[in-house]
Design a protein around this motif. Structure first.
Motif, PDB file in Angstrom:
ATOM      1  N   ALA A 128      81.404  84.995 -28.103  1.00 12.64           N
ATOM      2  CA  ALA A 128      80.970  83.917 -27.198  1.00 12.64           C
ATOM      3  C   ALA A 128      81.908  82.718 -27.326  1.00 12.64           C
ATOM      4  O   ALA A 128      82.354  82.145 -26.326  1.00 12.64           O
ATOM      5  CB  ALA A 128      79.538  83.519 -27.504  1.00 12.64           C
ATOM      6  N   GLU A 129      82.238  82.353 -28.570  1.00 11.23           N
ATOM      7  CA  GLU A 129      83.117  81.196 -28.775  1.00 11.23           C
ATOM      8  C   GLU A 129      84.531  81.484 -28.249  1.00 11.23           C
ATOM      9  O   GLU A 129      85.142  80.634 -27.602  1.00 11.23           O
ATOM     10  CB  GLU A 129      83.161  80.839 -30.264  1.00 11.23           C
ATOM     11  CG  GLU A 129      81.840  80.242 -30.725  1.00 11.23           C
ATOM     12  CD  GLU A 129      81.788  79.973 -32.218  1.00 11.23           C
ATOM     13  OE1 GLU A 129      80.854  79.272 -32.637  1.00 11.23           O
ATOM     14  OE2 GLU A 129      82.653  80.496 -32.957  1.00 11.23           O
ATOM     15  N   ARG A 130      85.023  82.680 -28.522  1.00  4.24           N
ATOM     16  CA  ARG A 130      86.374  83.029 -28.049  1.00  4.24           C
ATOM     17  C   ARG A 130      86.403  83.015 -26.523  1.00  4.24           C
ATOM     18  O   ARG A 130      87.359  82.543 -25.899  1.00  4.24           O
ATOM     19  CB  ARG A 130      86.776  84.409 -28.584  1.00  4.24           C
ATOM     20  CG  ARG A 130      88.245  84.746 -28.388  1.00  4.24           C
ATOM     21  CD  ARG A 130      88.601  86.110 -28.990  1.00  4.24           C
ATOM     22  NE  ARG A 130      88.064  86.265 -30.322  1.00  4.24           N
ATOM     23  CZ  ARG A 130      87.522  87.389 -30.813  1.00  4.24           C
ATOM     24  NH1 ARG A 130      87.451  88.464 -30.068  1.00  4.24           N
ATOM     25  NH2 ARG A 130      87.053  87.434 -32.040  1.00  4.24           N
ATOM     26  N   THR A 133      86.428  79.434 -25.233  1.00  7.44           N
ATOM     27  CA  THR A 133      87.733  78.792 -25.453  1.00  7.44           C
ATOM     28  C   THR A 133      88.771  79.289 -24.449  1.00  7.44           C
ATOM     29  O   THR A 133      89.451  78.490 -23.788  1.00  7.44           O
ATOM     30  CB  THR A 133      88.238  79.109 -26.886  1.00  7.44           C
ATOM     31  OG1 THR A 133      87.292  78.597 -27.817  1.00  7.44           O
ATOM     32  CG2 THR A 133      89.603  78.498 -27.143  1.00  7.44           C
ATOM     33  N   LEU A 134      88.875  80.615 -24.317  1.00  9.26           N
ATOM     34  CA  LEU A 134      89.952  81.171 -23.479  1.00  9.26           C
ATOM     35  C   LEU A 134      89.698  80.941 -21.991  1.00  9.26           C
ATOM     36  O   LEU A 134      90.635  80.626 -21.239  1.00  9.26           O
ATOM     37  CB  LEU A 134      90.130  82.664 -23.771  1.00  9.26           C
ATOM     38  CG  LEU A 134      90.649  82.993 -25.183  1.00  9.26           C
ATOM     39  CD1 LEU A 134      90.818  84.487 -25.368  1.00  9.26           C
ATOM     40  CD2 LEU A 134      91.967  82.281 -25.453  1.00  9.26           C
ATOM     41  N   VAL A 135      88.448  81.078 -21.562  1.00  5.42           N
ATOM     42  CA  VAL A 135      88.165  80.888 -20.128  1.00  5.42           C
ATOM     43  C   VAL A 135      88.316  79.409 -19.755  1.00  5.42           C
ATOM     44  O   VAL A 135      88.851  79.079 -18.688  1.00  5.42           O
ATOM     45  CB  VAL A 135      86.773  81.435 -19.757  1.00  5.42           C
ATOM     46  CG1 VAL A 135      86.440  81.141 -18.293  1.00  5.42           C
ATOM     47  CG2 VAL A 135      86.702  82.937 -20.025  1.00  5.42           C
ATOM     48  N   LEU A 158      79.686  77.405 -24.333  1.00  7.77           N
ATOM     49  CA  LEU A 158      79.864  76.072 -23.734  1.00  7.77           C
ATOM     50  C   LEU A 158      80.411  75.068 -24.742  1.00  7.77           C
ATOM     51  O   LEU A 158      81.257  74.229 -24.396  1.00  7.77           O
ATOM     52  CB  LEU A 158      78.539  75.565 -23.148  1.00  7.77           C
ATOM     53  CG  LEU A 158      78.057  76.278 -21.884  1.00  7.77           C
ATOM     54  CD1 LEU A 158      76.790  75.616 -21.355  1.00  7.77           C
ATOM     55  CD2 LEU A 158      79.135  76.295 -20.794  1.00  7.77           C
ATOM     56  N   ARG A 159      79.944  75.151 -25.985  1.00 11.38           N
ATOM     57  CA  ARG A 159      80.483  74.223 -26.996  1.00 11.38           C
ATOM     58  C   ARG A 159      81.979  74.468 -27.192  1.00 11.38           C
ATOM     59  O   ARG A 159      82.772  73.536 -27.291  1.00 11.38           O
ATOM     60  CB  ARG A 159      79.716  74.366 -28.318  1.00 11.38           C
ATOM     61  CG  ARG A 159      78.390  73.594 -28.309  1.00 11.38           C
ATOM     62  CD  ARG A 159      77.874  73.339 -29.714  1.00 11.38           C
ATOM     63  NE  ARG A 159      77.516  74.577 -30.387  1.00 11.38           N
ATOM     64  CZ  ARG A 159      76.326  75.155 -30.319  1.00 11.38           C
ATOM     65  NH1 ARG A 159      75.365  74.600 -29.589  1.00 11.38           N
ATOM     66  NH2 ARG A 159      76.080  76.271 -30.961  1.00 11.38           N
TER      67      ARG A 159
END
Ligand code: G3P
Ligand code: MG
Length: 247
Positions: A128-130, A133-135, A158-159
């Protein structure tokens, strides 16, 4: 109170071209544009080799000729799949688009985009975090800030997106959670996107009282859309580009 977020149009085409085209494809984006839509929503997921592509489901079976998990597949293999035939033989051979191609087409056609960050769920928080970040980083390169709105059901995505860029963010909810104000504040969101079937009048009023934009999905009946607009909803996302006019 901040100045309210404003959407470019009150009706947004869901997953590209709604039900009139295969979802999350370039054909869908072209169809939305051809029907006079200036605003589209689509879903973006990472492949196993971290390439952002347009995809809604965690698995390939429903919308492509492939099988198995999106989040462990290689982008080069997904590029060979047919993502059009499931909708209609007229769309046979339509590919799974990379995010870059979809964003470039939006810019070329003048389409404003709600980019829904859709992490591959089995990947948990790390994916989710990756994905966030990438999108977010790719969106900041591809779009002018006023022409894109990032959203996600995933607070972790979202964070990460908020750390990666300063683009506008919307928090996406099914039922509005008790801590929605906290979630909005955590990512400095400018809008809230809610399930039309679950949003009450009081909730709509509370969201608007914060100066936030309010979009509802998925609205396929013009009378329901009007009722939502009367409640203060700013925009609706629709599958029925043939029933709801973008104007
Ligand atoms: O972004 C609005 C809507 O697309 C959320 O639901 O499942 O269609 O991505 P879903
Ligand atoms: Mg979506």
């Amino acid at each position: 109170m901040r100045s309210p977020y404003s959407y470019p149009q009150r009706v947004i085409a869901h997953r590209g071209g709604g039900v009139l085209a295969p979802e999350n494809t370039l054909a869908g984006l072209r169809l939305a544009h051809a029907r006079g839509f200036g605003a589209v929503e689509f879903d973006v997921m990472l492949t196993g080799d971290a390439v952002p592509i347009l995809m809604h489901d965690d698995t390939l079976e429903r919308t492509t000729s492939g099988r198995g998990q999106v989040g462990t597949a290689r982008a080069a293999d997904l590029a060979r799949l047919d993502a059009g035939s499931w909708r209609d033989e007229r769309f046979a051979g339509e590919p799974v688009p990379g995010f870059g191609a979809a964003a470039a087409l939006c810019v070329e056609l003048g389409l404003w985009a709600n980019v829904e960050i859709k992490p591959w769920a089995p990947g948990g928080v790390a994916v989710a975090e990756r994905t966030g970040t990438l999108v977010a980083s790719a969106s900041a390169i591809a779009f002018s800030p006023a022409r894109v709105l990032l959203s996600s059901f995933s607070p972790e995505a979202l964070r990460a997106a908020r750390v990666a860029c300063r683009l506008d963010i919307a928090c996406l909810f099914d039922a509005l959670p008790a801590n929605w104000r906290e979630q909005v504040g955590a990512v400095d969101a400018v809008a809230v996107h809610c399930n039309a079937a679950r949003l009450s009048k009081a909730e709509a009023a509370a969201i608007k009282a914060q100066g936030l934009g309010l979009m509802c999905w998925t609205v396929n009946d013009p009378e329901v859309a009007q009722r939502l607009f009367d409640m203060g909803v700013d925009a609706v996302c629709t599958d029925r580009l043939d029933l709801l006019s973008p104007a």
